[in-house]
Design an enzyme around this catalytic site. Structure first.
Site, mmCIF file in Angstrom:
data_model
loop_
_atom_site.group_PDB
_atom_site.id
_atom_site.type_symbol
_atom_site.label_atom_id
_atom_site.label_comp_id
_atom_site.label_asym_id
_atom_site.label_seq_id
_atom_site.Cartn_x
_atom_site.Cartn_y
_atom_site.Cartn_z
ATOM 1 N N THR A 123 0.815 -1.214 0.000
ATOM 2 C CA THR A 123 0.000 0.000 0.000
ATOM 3 C C THR A 123 0.852 1.270 0.000
ATOM 4 O O THR A 123 1.968 1.270 0.538
ATOM 5 C CB THR A 123 -0.904 -0.004 1.252
ATOM 6 O OG1 THR A 123 -1.512 1.264 1.421
ATOM 7 C CG2 THR A 123 -0.131 -0.324 2.523
ATOM 8 N N ASP A 124 0.285 2.344 -0.520
ATOM 9 C CA ASP A 124 0.991 3.635 -0.477
ATOM 10 C C ASP A 124 1.115 4.159 0.956
ATOM 11 O O ASP A 124 1.879 5.088 1.224
ATOM 12 C CB ASP A 124 0.299 4.677 -1.379
ATOM 13 C CG ASP A 124 -1.116 5.049 -0.959
ATOM 14 O OD1 ASP A 124 -1.647 4.455 -0.001
ATOM 15 O OD2 ASP A 124 -1.692 5.957 -1.601
ATOM 16 N N TYR A 147 -1.888 -0.609 10.959
ATOM 17 C CA TYR A 147 -2.118 -1.283 9.672
ATOM 18 C C TYR A 147 -0.923 -1.057 8.748
ATOM 19 O O TYR A 147 -0.335 -2.009 8.211
ATOM 20 C CB TYR A 147 -3.408 -0.757 9.006
ATOM 21 C CG TYR A 147 -3.460 -1.054 7.521
ATOM 22 C CD1 TYR A 147 -3.683 -2.342 7.055
ATOM 23 C CD2 TYR A 147 -3.255 -0.032 6.570
ATOM 24 C CE1 TYR A 147 -3.700 -2.625 5.683
ATOM 25 C CE2 TYR A 147 -3.276 -0.303 5.213
ATOM 26 C CZ TYR A 147 -3.495 -1.600 4.773
ATOM 27 O OH TYR A 147 -3.509 -1.870 3.423
ATOM 28 N N LYS A 151 1.906 -3.662 7.146
ATOM 29 C CA LYS A 151 2.142 -3.869 5.706
ATOM 30 C C LYS A 151 3.624 -3.626 5.384
ATOM 31 O O LYS A 151 4.229 -4.367 4.600
ATOM 32 C CB LYS A 151 1.259 -2.938 4.872
ATOM 33 C CG LYS A 151 -0.229 -3.227 4.951
ATOM 34 C CD LYS A 151 -0.629 -4.596 4.429
ATOM 35 C CE LYS A 151 -0.484 -4.735 2.939
ATOM 36 N NZ LYS A 151 -1.000 -6.069 2.480
HETATM 37 P P1 NAD Z 1 -10.448 -6.855 1.951
HETATM 38 O O1 NAD Z 1 -10.510 -6.675 3.419
HETATM 39 O O2 NAD Z 1 -11.644 -6.552 1.120
HETATM 40 O O3 NAD Z 1 -10.046 -8.371 1.612
HETATM 41 C C1 NAD Z 1 -9.111 -9.088 2.371
HETATM 42 C C2 NAD Z 1 -9.326 -10.588 2.076
HETATM 43 O O4 NAD Z 1 -8.320 -11.336 2.770
HETATM 44 C C3 NAD Z 1 -10.692 -11.120 2.569
HETATM 45 O O5 NAD Z 1 -11.275 -11.929 1.576
HETATM 46 C C4 NAD Z 1 -10.326 -11.936 3.802
HETATM 47 O O6 NAD Z 1 -11.237 -12.999 4.052
HETATM 48 C C5 NAD Z 1 -8.934 -12.440 3.436
HETATM 49 N N1 NAD Z 1 -8.126 -12.771 4.611
HETATM 50 C C6 NAD Z 1 -7.902 -11.997 5.710
HETATM 51 N N2 NAD Z 1 -7.126 -12.671 6.584
HETATM 52 C C7 NAD Z 1 -6.839 -13.876 6.030
HETATM 53 C C8 NAD Z 1 -6.071 -14.993 6.428
HETATM 54 N N3 NAD Z 1 -5.439 -15.018 7.610
HETATM 55 N N4 NAD Z 1 -5.966 -16.044 5.594
HETATM 56 C C9 NAD Z 1 -6.606 -16.043 4.395
HETATM 57 N N5 NAD Z 1 -7.378 -15.021 3.956
HETATM 58 C C10 NAD Z 1 -7.475 -13.941 4.768
HETATM 59 O O7 NAD Z 1 -9.184 -6.033 1.489
HETATM 60 P P2 NAD Z 1 -8.857 -5.306 0.094
HETATM 61 O O8 NAD Z 1 -9.247 -3.901 0.197
HETATM 62 O O9 NAD Z 1 -9.338 -6.144 -1.018
HETATM 63 O O10 NAD Z 1 -7.254 -5.364 0.152
HETATM 64 C C11 NAD Z 1 -6.538 -6.446 -0.439
HETATM 65 C C12 NAD Z 1 -5.057 -6.176 -0.323
HETATM 66 O O11 NAD Z 1 -4.748 -4.947 -0.985
HETATM 67 C C13 NAD Z 1 -4.557 -6.030 1.103
HETATM 68 O O12 NAD Z 1 -3.292 -6.634 1.189
HETATM 69 C C14 NAD Z 1 -4.435 -4.529 1.310
HETATM 70 O O13 NAD Z 1 -3.453 -4.213 2.252
HETATM 71 C C15 NAD Z 1 -4.044 -4.081 -0.097
HETATM 72 N N6 NAD Z 1 -4.407 -2.698 -0.499
HETATM 73 C C16 NAD Z 1 -5.696 -2.262 -0.366
HETATM 74 C C17 NAD Z 1 -6.029 -0.980 -0.826
HETATM 75 C C18 NAD Z 1 -7.441 -0.427 -0.709
HETATM 76 O O14 NAD Z 1 -7.633 0.769 -0.945
HETATM 77 N N7 NAD Z 1 -8.439 -1.232 -0.384
HETATM 78 C C19 NAD Z 1 -5.044 -0.161 -1.396
HETATM 79 C C20 NAD Z 1 -3.728 -0.648 -1.488
HETATM 80 C C21 NAD Z 1 -3.436 -1.926 -1.050
HETATM 81 O O1 DAU Z 2 -4.061 4.207 0.662
HETATM 82 C C1 DAU Z 2 -4.294 2.833 0.544
HETATM 83 C C2 DAU Z 2 -5.137 2.371 1.711
HETATM 84 O O2 DAU Z 2 -6.438 2.926 1.499
HETATM 85 C C3 DAU Z 2 -5.218 0.846 1.829
HETATM 86 O O3 DAU Z 2 -3.954 0.335 2.094
HETATM 87 C C4 DAU Z 2 -6.200 0.438 2.938
HETATM 88 O O4 DAU Z 2 -6.356 -0.974 2.951
HETATM 89 C C5 DAU Z 2 -7.543 1.087 2.645
HETATM 90 O O5 DAU Z 2 -8.435 0.804 3.706
HETATM 91 C C6 DAU Z 2 -7.399 2.596 2.481
HETATM 92 O O6 DAU Z 2 -7.034 3.222 3.739
HETATM 93 P P1 DAU Z 2 -7.712 4.603 4.224
HETATM 94 O O7 DAU Z 2 -7.609 4.662 5.695
HETATM 95 O O8 DAU Z 2 -7.217 5.749 3.420
HETATM 96 O O9 DAU Z 2 -9.246 4.313 3.745
HETATM 97 P P2 DAU Z 2 -10.637 4.643 4.446
HETATM 98 O O10 DAU Z 2 -11.699 4.311 3.444
HETATM 99 O O11 DAU Z 2 -10.764 4.046 5.797
HETATM 100 O O12 DAU Z 2 -10.569 6.226 4.612
HETATM 101 C C7 DAU Z 2 -10.378 7.076 3.504
HETATM 102 C C8 DAU Z 2 -10.368 8.506 4.019
HETATM 103 O O13 DAU Z 2 -11.694 8.820 4.521
HETATM 104 C C9 DAU Z 2 -9.444 8.712 5.200
HETATM 105 O O14 DAU Z 2 -8.857 10.014 5.122
HETATM 106 C C10 DAU Z 2 -10.336 8.626 6.423
HETATM 107 C C11 DAU Z 2 -11.661 9.183 5.903
HETATM 108 N N1 DAU Z 2 -12.864 8.589 6.533
HETATM 109 C C12 DAU Z 2 -12.973 7.239 6.571
HETATM 110 C C13 DAU Z 2 -14.083 6.647 7.138
HETATM 111 C C14 DAU Z 2 -14.214 5.142 7.187
HETATM 112 C C15 DAU Z 2 -13.864 9.414 7.037
HETATM 113 O O15 DAU Z 2 -13.777 10.652 6.988
HETATM 114 N N2 DAU Z 2 -14.944 8.825 7.601
HETATM 115 C C16 DAU Z 2 -15.106 7.475 7.678
HETATM 116 O O16 DAU Z 2 -16.134 6.998 8.234
#
Ligand code: NAD
Ligand code: DAU
Length: 339
Positions: A123-124, A147, A151
């Site tokens: 992640t960034d 978190y 990572k």
């Molecule tokens: P998510 O929470 O939607 O999905 C995570 C998945 O991992 C789920 O299906 C969960 O059941 C599975 N999981 C969790 N623990 C596990 C374990 N111990 N064994 C097997 N499976 C397990 O998350 P996402 O948003 O899809 O993120 C996926 C990946 O991308 C993560 O590594 C996250 O750090 C990374 N990432 C997410 C974002 C974002 O904005 N969502 C951005 C950059 C990187």
């Molecule tokens: O940047 C990549 C990351 O983006 C990933 O690695 C993480 O898995 C993903 O969850 C996400 O992290 P953020 O913390 O940036 O995402 P979130 O959706 O929780 O929040 C986005 C922005 O919105 C952050 O500045 C916090 C704000 N926020 C979030 C929630 C849930 C609110 O203002 N209110 C809220 O209820």
């Protein structure tokens, strides 16, 4: 590659990756290893060609589950993680176990398997809060919440296997990802679904934190590009190139749904809230990737998807999520209204 392992393939980004792999590589088989934690959901894989997917419910922290899942695979893409910053602030143990320990379990089992490529999805957030400019892959790693620290630690474990055992480990660092099938704890699906129901949108702090929004298919294309064309031992940034303040994003959602700005509630901030993330993807672009989705179209598409797929998120919001929401938001929402 004939057969790849996708851990966390029932989550938000992992399921999109499975979908796009089946679409783009007709001869490839995908093994999904997923524990189905609260954010894992088999609905995310509905409608895909089951003859080309093997689903294994299992834990990336369990060596036997991982060994079984890796059998016959020539590559692995590791998504499985605890992914929500707010939850890591309430308790980090699961984050350390899965996001650090899980990488070690995967790589220690893969050592004997001679895989061509292993990609760790990161992640960034590992760069921490970025005041000016944009982070490059060799910028300092300065994570500021449990978190992102977990990572970053997973990345370092991965690089140690590259250095120590010559394993073909590649890392990607994606920005804030959005699109269909995202668990509604994350800001966009939370705000869209709340707005559909005329519920308040809980905006943290002054609402001016900046995130860089990346459409989920663009993120998956970036991961695929690094997986197939990247150099082992290297990290690649994947930026959406759509930096927006949270308040701007919130107003956009409300206007697309014809809801008033009075639904916005400024609530007490997330502790240690990173002000801004910004990354530079020049290195991945040199391999031929670039983000395709225009931000306005991507948000409009996503809002419409949640409007048309209430079956998907209503189930989630009426389950475990309800208790989480009450515990995480109720007091701050009441306070914001002087209750
Ligand atoms: P998510 O929470 O939607 O999905 C995570 C998945 O991992 C789920 O299906 C969960 O059941 C599975 N999981 C969790 N623990 C596990 C374990 N111990 N064994 C097997 N499976 C397990 O998350 P996402 O948003 O899809 O993120 C996926 C990946 O991308 C993560 O590594 C996250 O750090 C990374 N990432 C997410 C974002 C974002 O904005 N969502 C951005 C950059 C990187
Ligand atoms: O940047 C990549 C990351 O983006 C990933 O690695 C993480 O898995 C993903 O969850 C996400 O992290 P953020 O913390 O940036 O995402 P979130 O959706 O929780 O929040 C986005 C922005 O919105 C952050 O500045 C916090 C704000 N926020 C979030 C929630 C849930 C609110 O203002 N209110 C809220 O209820």
């Amino acid at each position: 590659m004939q057969k790849i392992l996708v851990t966390g393939g029932a989550g938000f980004i992992g399921s999109c990756f499975v979908r796009t792999q089946l679409r783009n590589y007709p001869d490839q088989h995908v093994v999904v290893l997923d524990k189905l934690t609260y954010s894992g959901n088999l609905d995310n894989l509905k409608g895909l060609d089951e003859t080309r997917i093997s689903f294994i419910r299992g834990d990336v922290n369990n060596p036997e589950h991982v060994r079984h899942a890796l059998e016959g695979c020539d590559g692995a893409v590791h998504f499985a993680a605890e992914s929500h910053v707010d939850r890591s602030l309430s308790g980090a143990s699961d984050f350390i176990a899965t996001n650090v320990g899980g990488v070690n379990t995967l790589l220690s089992q893969a050592r004997a398997m001679n895989l061509e490529r292993i990609l760790l999805v990161s992640t960034d957030e590992v760069y921490g809060s970025v005041t000016d400019g944009s982070s490059k892959e060799d910028s300092p790693i300065l994570p500021r919440n449990p978190y992102s620290a977990s990572k970053a630690s997973g990345e370092l474990i991965g690089l140690s296997y590259f250095e120590s055992f010559c394993m073909p480990v590649i890392i990607t660092r994606g920005s804030n990802t959005y699109g269909p099938y995202q668990y509604p704890e994350k800001v966009l699906p939370l705000f869209i679904s709340n707005a559909i129901d005329n519920e308040p949108l809980p905006l943290y702090g002054d609402g001016r934190n900046v995130r860089d929004w990346l459409f989920v298919e663009d993120h998956c294309a970036g991961i695929d590009c690094a997986f197939r064309k990247g150099t082992p031992g290297e990290a690649y940034n994947i930026a959406g190139e759509n930096e927006r303040e949270n308040i701007t994003l919130t107003r956009k959602v409300l206007s697309l749904l014809n809801r008033p700005d009075t639904l916005i509630r400024y609530i007490e901030d997330r502790t240690g809230h990173d002000r801004r993330y910004s990354i530079d993807s020049t290195k991945l672009k040199a391999l031929g990737w670039e983000p395709k989705m225009n931000f306005d179209e991507g948000i409009a598409f996503t809002v419409k998807w949640y409007q048309e797929n209430e079956w998907w998120w209503r189930k989630i919001k009426s389950g475990e999520f309800k208790a989480y929401y009450e515990e995480h938001y109720r007091e701050r929402l009441d306070k914001s209204q002087g209750i």
